[in-house]
Design an enzyme around this catalytic site. Sequence first.
Site, PDB file in Angstrom:
ATOM      1  N   GLU A 260       1.032  -0.989  -0.163  1.00  0.00           N
ATOM      2  CA  GLU A 260      -0.143   0.120   0.080  1.00  0.00           C
ATOM      3  C   GLU A 260       0.690   1.638   0.118  1.00  0.00           C
ATOM      4  O   GLU A 260       1.893   1.209   0.098  1.00  0.00           O
ATOM      5  CB  GLU A 260      -0.864  -0.225   1.836  1.00  0.00           C
ATOM      6  CG  GLU A 260      -1.517   0.816   1.715  1.00  0.00           C
ATOM      7  CD  GLU A 260      -2.394   0.929   2.817  1.00  0.00           C
ATOM      8  OE1 GLU A 260      -1.426   0.467   4.033  1.00  0.00           O
ATOM      9  OE2 GLU A 260      -3.161   1.481   2.873  1.00  0.00           O
TER      10      GLU A 260
ATOM     11  N   ASN B 197      -6.881   5.905  -1.842  1.00  0.00           N
ATOM     12  CA  ASN B 197      -5.829   5.362  -1.134  1.00  0.00           C
ATOM     13  C   ASN B 197      -6.176   4.025  -2.347  1.00  0.00           C
ATOM     14  O   ASN B 197      -6.800   3.566  -1.827  1.00  0.00           O
ATOM     15  CB  ASN B 197      -6.234   5.026   0.314  1.00  0.00           C
ATOM     16  CG  ASN B 197      -4.403   3.917   0.724  1.00  0.00           C
ATOM     17  OD1 ASN B 197      -3.950   3.425  -0.380  1.00  0.00           O
ATOM     18  ND2 ASN B 197      -4.770   4.046   2.535  1.00  0.00           N
TER      19      ASN B 197
ATOM     20  N   LYS C 299      -9.765   2.596  -1.185  1.00  0.00           N
ATOM     21  CA  LYS C 299      -9.270   1.555   0.150  1.00  0.00           C
ATOM     22  C   LYS C 299     -11.118   2.179   0.995  1.00  0.00           C
ATOM     23  O   LYS C 299     -11.312   2.972   0.978  1.00  0.00           O
ATOM     24  CB  LYS C 299      -8.221   2.694   1.112  1.00  0.00           C
ATOM     25  CG  LYS C 299      -8.244   1.617   2.112  1.00  0.00           C
ATOM     26  CD  LYS C 299      -7.296   2.175   2.931  1.00  0.00           C
ATOM     27  CE  LYS C 299      -6.965   1.263   4.374  1.00  0.00           C
ATOM     28  NZ  LYS C 299      -6.134   1.806   4.983  1.00  0.00           N
TER      29      LYS C 299
ATOM     30  N   GLU D 239      -5.549   8.667   8.107  1.00  0.00           N
ATOM     31  CA  GLU D 239      -6.199   7.852   6.387  1.00  0.00           C
ATOM     32  C   GLU D 239      -7.743   8.986   6.639  1.00  0.00           C
ATOM     33  O   GLU D 239      -7.946   9.408   5.152  1.00  0.00           O
ATOM     34  CB  GLU D 239      -6.600   6.576   6.601  1.00  0.00           C
ATOM     35  CG  GLU D 239      -5.285   6.245   6.825  1.00  0.00           C
ATOM     36  CD  GLU D 239      -4.685   4.526   6.796  1.00  0.00           C
ATOM     37  OE1 GLU D 239      -4.825   3.881   7.244  1.00  0.00           O
ATOM     38  OE2 GLU D 239      -5.508   4.454   5.256  1.00  0.00           O
TER      39      GLU D 239
ATOM     40  N   CYS E  68      -4.923  -2.858   2.984  1.00  0.00           N
ATOM     41  CA  CYS E  68      -4.624  -2.571   4.448  1.00  0.00           C
ATOM     42  C   CYS E  68      -5.019  -2.949   5.492  1.00  0.00           C
ATOM     43  O   CYS E  68      -5.523  -4.154   5.858  1.00  0.00           O
ATOM     44  CB  CYS E  68      -3.679  -1.463   4.455  1.00  0.00           C
ATOM     45  SG  CYS E  68      -3.458  -1.556   6.353  1.00  0.00           S
TER      46      CYS E  68
ATOM     47  N   ASN F 262       0.138  -0.858   5.157  1.00  0.00           N
ATOM     48  CA  ASN F 262       1.351   0.252   5.970  1.00  0.00           C
ATOM     49  C   ASN F 262       1.017   0.309   7.364  1.00  0.00           C
ATOM     50  O   ASN F 262      -0.750   0.708   7.945  1.00  0.00           O
ATOM     51  CB  ASN F 262       1.378   1.814   5.644  1.00  0.00           C
ATOM     52  CG  ASN F 262       2.074   1.565   4.440  1.00  0.00           C
ATOM     53  OD1 ASN F 262       3.074   2.349   4.889  1.00  0.00           O
ATOM     54  ND2 ASN F 262       1.406   1.011   3.547  1.00  0.00           N
TER      55      ASN F 262
HETATM   56  N1  ING Z   1      -2.954   0.864   8.566  1.00  0.00           N
HETATM   57  C1  ING Z   1      -3.337  -0.307   9.573  1.00  0.00           C
HETATM   58  C2  ING Z   1      -3.550  -1.724   9.750  1.00  0.00           C
HETATM   59  O1  ING Z   1      -4.817  -1.291   9.329  1.00  0.00           O
HETATM   60  C3  ING Z   1      -4.268  -0.197  11.684  1.00  0.00           C
HETATM   61  C4  ING Z   1      -4.305   0.042  10.569  1.00  0.00           C
HETATM   62  C5  ING Z   1      -3.940  -1.010  12.873  1.00  0.00           C
HETATM   63  C6  ING Z   1      -5.432  -0.664  12.383  1.00  0.00           C
HETATM   64  C7  ING Z   1      -4.707  -1.522  14.074  1.00  0.00           C
HETATM   65  C8  ING Z   1      -6.348  -1.339  13.486  1.00  0.00           C
HETATM   66  C9  ING Z   1      -5.623  -2.245  14.148  1.00  0.00           C
HETATM   67  O2  ING Z   1      -3.092  -2.581   9.187  1.00  0.00           O
HETATM   68  C10 ING Z   1      -3.916   0.619   8.035  1.00  0.00           C
HETATM   69  N2  ING Z   1      -2.846   1.760   6.686  1.00  0.00           N
HETATM   70  O3  ING Z   1      -4.673   0.547   7.503  1.00  0.00           O
END
Ligand code: ING
Length: 309
Positions: free
Chosen positions: A47, A107, A123, A142, A168, A193
């Site tokens: 991503e 995204n 996304k 985001e 993601c 990411n």
């Molecule tokens: N990053 C993370 C993901 O979903 C996240 C944000 C991490 C949300 C952990 C909830 C828990 O992997 C992106 N860019 O979506």
Amino acid sequence: MSRKLIVGGAQLGPIQPDESRESAVARMVELLREAKSHGCGLVVFPEMALSTFFPRYYAEDITEMDHHFEREMPNDAVRPLFEAAAEADIAFYLGYCELTPDGHHYNTSILVDKGKIIGKYRKIHLPGHAELDENRPWQHLEKRYFEPGNLGWPVWRCKGGIMGMGLCNDRRWPETYRVMSLKGVEMTMFGYNTPDRNTAAPEPNHLRMFHNHLTMQAGAYQNSTFVVGVAKAGLEDGCMLIGGSCIVQPSGEIIAQASTVEDELIVATCDLDLAKMGKETVFNYAKHRRIEHYGIICSQTGVEIPEGV
Ligand code: ING
């Protein structure tokens, strides 16, 4: 009969805020060349593979981040990747930030084959927040910089199989896989990411990688599809992003996994017929999925819960 496709997951290490697109593209071309030497027919990149994960920063005027967005695709910076892939007859998934001619920010990921964009996804599940949150060591904006995707989850025929894309956070939601699986998807691709710390709530650090693999393994098994998850990893401007890029087969087993947080190619030979087997037996929707007996519609929430006797 088997439909074997050699698949590469091209994990990227960090892209620092001042790194150029050209530099990131050169790194990806290098990984693509390595993939060619392994006989890969498909390569999945992360991503936002052309820029640092800039939603970690707050900007009052969101157009300050527009230099991270691509106004056209391909463009001069990315064309070397398109050309190298076409020459190697490798299809690829690329995540990037899309700014449309009428000013919409997404995204986005694309599926490219023979130098042509055959599929695009934007996304849908945007995590994080839209306003500055002083309590976080890093922001996750985001919702500030991107609009929710408006293309649904299409699937496309490519390299002898049925391919689909997510990005993601989408990999954490069962609906993502199920919508594509109802359309017959055999391989779903997710660039990601993922910061190694949850800045929204106290969460033990080991859960980052556990949930990363749990969600993709479950999605693969419950929808009888291969899942390819590819990270942008490592320390970006002091913020650690997890690696753990992996290729999961429809049984839910991981068959290739990254061991670093740098540029690293993982490779697996995927027999796409394995996806067919699950769809014709355990997860044969026509035979076993009794949606007419579910009693609720999928979007129903907040139902009255009767008191126990
Ligand atoms: N990053 C993370 C993901 O979903 C996240 C944000 C991490 C949300 C952990 C909830 C828990 O992997 C992106 N860019 O979506």
